[in-house]
Design an enzyme around this catalytic site. Structure first.
Site, short mmCIF file in Angstrom:
data_model
loop_
_atom_site.label_atom_id
_atom_site.label_comp_id
_atom_site.label_asym_id
_atom_site.label_seq_id
_atom_site.Cartn_x
_atom_site.Cartn_y
_atom_site.Cartn_z
N HIS A 10 -23.91 -51.60 -15.51
CA HIS A 10 -23.75 -51.14 -16.48
C HIS A 10 -24.85 -50.52 -17.66
CE1 HIS A 10 -24.50 -55.17 -18.77
NE2 HIS A 10 -23.90 -54.94 -19.36
N LYS B 24 -30.48 -47.85 -19.35
CA LYS B 24 -31.30 -48.41 -20.20
C LYS B 24 -33.00 -48.12 -19.47
CE LYS B 24 -28.96 -51.29 -23.09
NZ LYS B 24 -28.83 -52.96 -23.73
N HIS C 43 -27.61 -44.60 -23.80
CA HIS C 43 -27.41 -45.37 -22.26
C HIS C 43 -26.12 -45.51 -21.65
CE1 HIS C 43 -25.84 -49.00 -23.78
NE2 HIS C 43 -25.41 -49.57 -22.91
FE LIG Z 1 -24.53 -51.06 -22.78
#
Ligand SMILES: [Fe+2]
Length: 369
Positions: free
Chosen positions: A226, A230, A255
């Site tokens: 998930h 990032k 992100h």
């Molecule tokens: Fe997140």
């Protein structure tokens, strides 16, 4: 009565008795043909049922069990075994040892193109009136049995090859998920740890949601993936030891899209990829990046969203202390039907009450196992 008349009557009697016999014979023949047709229809149905199993994309174990049942029914035999090439040695079981000690046996190879990767073997034909045998020792497999086993072996070969391919793809997908999780951890230790905890919480929630094992696995993978986006967020924002300002938040909120760019080529794993992409959507439509609402949001994402929020609340950050699990629990229940899918909240409540989701005697949050 005159002799001539008597002869005529006798002749008529013989003729009607022959006609009667002919009708009787015809009836018997018709009954045999109908019986054979019914048998053929039943065999076609049996092969059709097995073909449906192959098309249903089931595991190799389920296919093998299905083929064994189908072979025993079709060929009326006592047992069926399916022997595959040893993956380590590449050697088939010795065909001479096959069927040793059996009253009767029949073997057909499992083929993919020109290569043989296994054998399907039936043992001990069961005597029956339909196969013309009444005694154990006189029952043997015939040409018809051989053709039926060939048909079954063709379907089984296709199914096993598909299952093998699927298992290889799954292995490579899981290896990719592992590599990406590792890359996230290398980039930022907090995000790496958070990712693993979210996968742990999401799996516990999924356990109470009546999902198939495959769907549960997709939830776990969506959770592991998930925050993969990032990786693309610059360190000064990702690792900032303080709250983000508005401009930094705008960058941070990219992100999910960055992650989607990384994962979009994983075509066969839509449910995990979409689950990762939509994990900041909200049930009431006020989330991002697409502002999806309710069931427009993939179920995997709805589960990951809750697990993500729970971990974010209970975790310590350099600039703030995490809240107690029971306070986070109350907050999540309060957001039922607004931020979170009510059904996912119900599953979370069950998981919280029955699993180690942070409500330990020490009051410390649970670590992933
Ligand atoms: Fe997140």
């Amino acid at each position: 009565m005159p002799t001539r008349k008597k002869k005529e009557l006798r002749s008529e009697g013989r003729s009607s008795s022959e006609t009667f016999k002919k009708i009787k014979n015809l009836e018997t023949e018709i009954a045999v043909v109908i019986g054979e047709l019914e048998q053929t229809l039943w065999r076609v149905e049996c092969l059709g049922r097995f073909a449906s199993l192959v098309a249903a994309d089931v595991s190799a174990e389920v296919l093998v069990r299905g083929a064994q049942e189908a072979a025993c029914q079709l060929l009326q035999c006592e047992s069926t075994s399916i022997l595959l090439v040893d993956p380590k040695t590449g050697v088939l079981p010795d065909p001479f040892t096959l069927g040793a000690g059996a009253r009767s046996s029949l073997q057909v190879p499992l083929r993919m193109g020109q290569s043989i990767f296994g054998i399907i073997q039936v043992l001990n034909k069961v005597p029956s009136i339909s196969s013309g045998t009444r005694h154990r020792d006189s029952a043997h497999f015939d040409e018809k049995d051989s053709r039926l086993l060939e048909e079954l072996s063709k379907s089984l070969s296709v199914g096993l090859q598909n299952a093998r391919l699927k298992s290889r793809l799954q292995k490579s997908f899981h290896e990719t998920v592992e590599v990406l999780t590792e890359a996230v951890t290398k980039k930022d230790r907090y995000t790496g740890g958070h990712t693993k905890r979210v996968a742990y919480y999401a799996s516990l929630i999924a356990k109470y949601m009546d999902l198939t094992p495959e769907q549960s696995e997709m939830v776990r993978c969506a959770a592991l993936l998930h925050d993969v986006g990032k990786i693309g967020i610059e360190d000064k924002i990702l690792k900032k030891e303080g709250p983000l300002n508005d401009a930094e938040w705008l960058v941070m909120k990219t992100h999910p899209e960055l992650g989607h760019e990384i994962l979009s080529r994983m075509d066969g794993w839509r449910s995990a990829v979409d689950g990762a992409y939509c994990h900041h959507e909200r049930w009431d439509g006020k989330g991002y990046p697409a502002g999806l609402k309710g069931e427009e949001i993939p179920l995997t994402a709805r589960i990951v969203a809750l697990a993500d929020a729970y971990d974010a609340m209970v975790s310590n950050r350099p600039y703030r202390q995490g809240i107690a699990p029971e306070v986070a629990y109350e907050e999540i229940v309060r957001q039922k039907g607004t931020q979170f899918d009510p059904r996912v909240v119900d599953a979370f409540v069950s998981a919280y009450l029955h699993e180690k989701m942070g409500k330990g005697p020490s009051g410390r949050k649970a670590e992933p196992t």
